[in-house]
Design a protein around this motif. Structure first.
Motif, PDB file in Angstrom:
ATOM      1  N   ALA A  87       0.837  -1.201   0.000  1.00  0.00           N
ATOM      2  CA  ALA A  87       0.000   0.000   0.000  1.00  0.00           C
ATOM      3  C   ALA A  87       0.867   1.244   0.000  1.00  0.00           C
ATOM      4  O   ALA A  87       0.570   2.226  -0.684  1.00  0.00           O
ATOM      5  CB  ALA A  87      -0.929  -0.011   1.212  1.00  0.00           C
ATOM      6  N   ALA A  88       1.956   1.213   0.758  1.00  0.00           N
ATOM      7  CA  ALA A  88       2.867   2.362   0.781  1.00  0.00           C
ATOM      8  C   ALA A  88       3.497   2.574  -0.589  1.00  0.00           C
ATOM      9  O   ALA A  88       3.653   3.706  -1.050  1.00  0.00           O
ATOM     10  CB  ALA A  88       3.949   2.144   1.837  1.00  0.00           C
ATOM     11  N   THR A  89       3.829   1.476  -1.254  1.00  0.00           N
ATOM     12  CA  THR A  89       4.390   1.574  -2.594  1.00  0.00           C
ATOM     13  C   THR A  89       3.383   2.197  -3.545  1.00  0.00           C
ATOM     14  O   THR A  89       3.725   3.039  -4.365  1.00  0.00           O
ATOM     15  CB  THR A  89       4.801   0.174  -3.110  1.00  0.00           C
ATOM     16  OG1 THR A  89       5.768  -0.363  -2.220  1.00  0.00           O
ATOM     17  CG2 THR A  89       5.365   0.245  -4.508  1.00  0.00           C
TER      18      THR A  89
ATOM     19  N   TYR B  87      -1.326  -7.032  -7.150  1.00  0.00           N
ATOM     20  CA  TYR B  87      -1.149  -8.417  -6.711  1.00  0.00           C
ATOM     21  C   TYR B  87       0.299  -8.863  -6.911  1.00  0.00           C
ATOM     22  O   TYR B  87       0.863  -9.567  -6.081  1.00  0.00           O
ATOM     23  CB  TYR B  87      -2.079  -9.368  -7.473  1.00  0.00           C
ATOM     24  CG  TYR B  87      -3.553  -9.069  -7.312  1.00  0.00           C
ATOM     25  CD1 TYR B  87      -4.070  -8.485  -6.156  1.00  0.00           C
ATOM     26  CD2 TYR B  87      -4.442  -9.375  -8.334  1.00  0.00           C
ATOM     27  CE1 TYR B  87      -5.428  -8.219  -6.032  1.00  0.00           C
ATOM     28  CE2 TYR B  87      -5.802  -9.111  -8.207  1.00  0.00           C
ATOM     29  CZ  TYR B  87      -6.290  -8.538  -7.060  1.00  0.00           C
ATOM     30  OH  TYR B  87      -7.624  -8.271  -6.937  1.00  0.00           O
ATOM     31  N   GLN B  88       0.898  -8.469  -8.018  1.00  0.00           N
ATOM     32  CA  GLN B  88       2.283  -8.834  -8.281  1.00  0.00           C
ATOM     33  C   GLN B  88       3.217  -8.197  -7.262  1.00  0.00           C
ATOM     34  O   GLN B  88       4.167  -8.828  -6.799  1.00  0.00           O
ATOM     35  CB  GLN B  88       2.679  -8.449  -9.706  1.00  0.00           C
ATOM     36  CG  GLN B  88       2.030  -9.306 -10.756  1.00  0.00           C
ATOM     37  CD  GLN B  88       2.313  -8.846 -12.175  1.00  0.00           C
ATOM     38  OE1 GLN B  88       2.982  -7.842 -12.400  1.00  0.00           O
ATOM     39  NE2 GLN B  88       1.784  -9.573 -13.148  1.00  0.00           N
ATOM     40  N   GLU B  89       2.941  -6.955  -6.905  1.00  0.00           N
ATOM     41  CA  GLU B  89       3.747  -6.277  -5.887  1.00  0.00           C
ATOM     42  C   GLU B  89       3.596  -6.976  -4.538  1.00  0.00           C
ATOM     43  O   GLU B  89       4.574  -7.188  -3.825  1.00  0.00           O
ATOM     44  CB  GLU B  89       3.330  -4.804  -5.768  1.00  0.00           C
ATOM     45  CG  GLU B  89       4.071  -4.034  -4.707  1.00  0.00           C
ATOM     46  CD  GLU B  89       5.543  -3.828  -4.998  1.00  0.00           C
ATOM     47  OE1 GLU B  89       6.292  -3.543  -4.051  1.00  0.00           O
ATOM     48  OE2 GLU B  89       5.961  -3.948  -6.173  1.00  0.00           O
ATOM     49  N   PHE B  90       2.380  -7.347  -4.202  1.00  0.00           N
ATOM     50  CA  PHE B  90       2.135  -8.070  -2.961  1.00  0.00           C
ATOM     51  C   PHE B  90       2.930  -9.373  -2.949  1.00  0.00           C
ATOM     52  O   PHE B  90       3.628  -9.678  -1.976  1.00  0.00           O
ATOM     53  CB  PHE B  90       0.638  -8.361  -2.796  1.00  0.00           C
ATOM     54  CG  PHE B  90       0.338  -9.282  -1.646  1.00  0.00           C
ATOM     55  CD1 PHE B  90       0.424  -8.829  -0.348  1.00  0.00           C
ATOM     56  CD2 PHE B  90      -0.022 -10.600  -1.865  1.00  0.00           C
ATOM     57  CE1 PHE B  90       0.152  -9.677   0.727  1.00  0.00           C
ATOM     58  CE2 PHE B  90      -0.297 -11.449  -0.805  1.00  0.00           C
ATOM     59  CZ  PHE B  90      -0.202 -10.996   0.495  1.00  0.00           C
TER      60      PHE B  90
ATOM     61  N   THR C 227       7.373 -12.580   0.660  1.00  0.00           N
ATOM     62  CA  THR C 227       8.407 -13.471   1.190  1.00  0.00           C
ATOM     63  C   THR C 227       9.415 -12.704   2.035  1.00  0.00           C
ATOM     64  O   THR C 227       9.775 -13.129   3.127  1.00  0.00           O
ATOM     65  CB  THR C 227       9.120 -14.221   0.051  1.00  0.00           C
ATOM     66  OG1 THR C 227       8.141 -14.965  -0.675  1.00  0.00           O
ATOM     67  CG2 THR C 227      10.182 -15.167   0.572  1.00  0.00           C
ATOM     68  N   THR C 228       9.851 -11.559   1.526  1.00  0.00           N
ATOM     69  CA  THR C 228      10.813 -10.744   2.257  1.00  0.00           C
ATOM     70  C   THR C 228      10.231 -10.288   3.587  1.00  0.00           C
ATOM     71  O   THR C 228      10.878 -10.375   4.632  1.00  0.00           O
ATOM     72  CB  THR C 228      11.221  -9.517   1.416  1.00  0.00           C
ATOM     73  OG1 THR C 228      11.750  -9.970   0.173  1.00  0.00           O
ATOM     74  CG2 THR C 228      12.256  -8.679   2.125  1.00  0.00           C
TER      75      THR C 228
END
Length: 99
Positions: free
Chosen positions: A17-19, A33-36, A41-42
């Motif tokens: 969300a910040a991104t 979704y791809q960003e999520f 994992t990180t």
């Protein structure tokens, strides 16, 4: 376990969300979704989640976010995201423990 899964999922989502807000606008859902998926994992391991559980947990979480067609505001809904994190945490634990 549930607390860790919930925290990791929430961290990944809030990071996403910040991104989105840093971009100055809303991205389409697929990009979101791809960003999520790419940050999950990180975030999971950074919050202390076991590395061997990160991929299955994040795959499950991403699939559930897509299935529910969540939008940007849904990612900020702690109740929805906690439910996804708890469900996926339990599914991964059951699979890994052979339950």
């Amino acid at each position: 376990m549930r607390s860790l899964a919930k925290t990791a999922a929430l961290s990944a989502l809030l990071g996403g969300a910040a991104t989105l807000s840093a971009c100055g606008g809303l991205m389409d859902n697929e990009a979101m979704y791809q960003e999520f998926a790419s940050t999950c994992t990180t975030s999971f391991t950074a919050e202390g989640g076991p590395a061997e559980m990160a991929k299955p947990f994040c795959d499950c979480s991403t699939a559930k976010v897509r299935e529910q067609e969540l939008g940007p505001m849904d990612f900020l809904d702690e109740e929805k995201m906690t439910a996804i994190g708890e469900e996926c945490g339990q599914e991964v634990a059951d699979t890994m423990l052979g339950a």
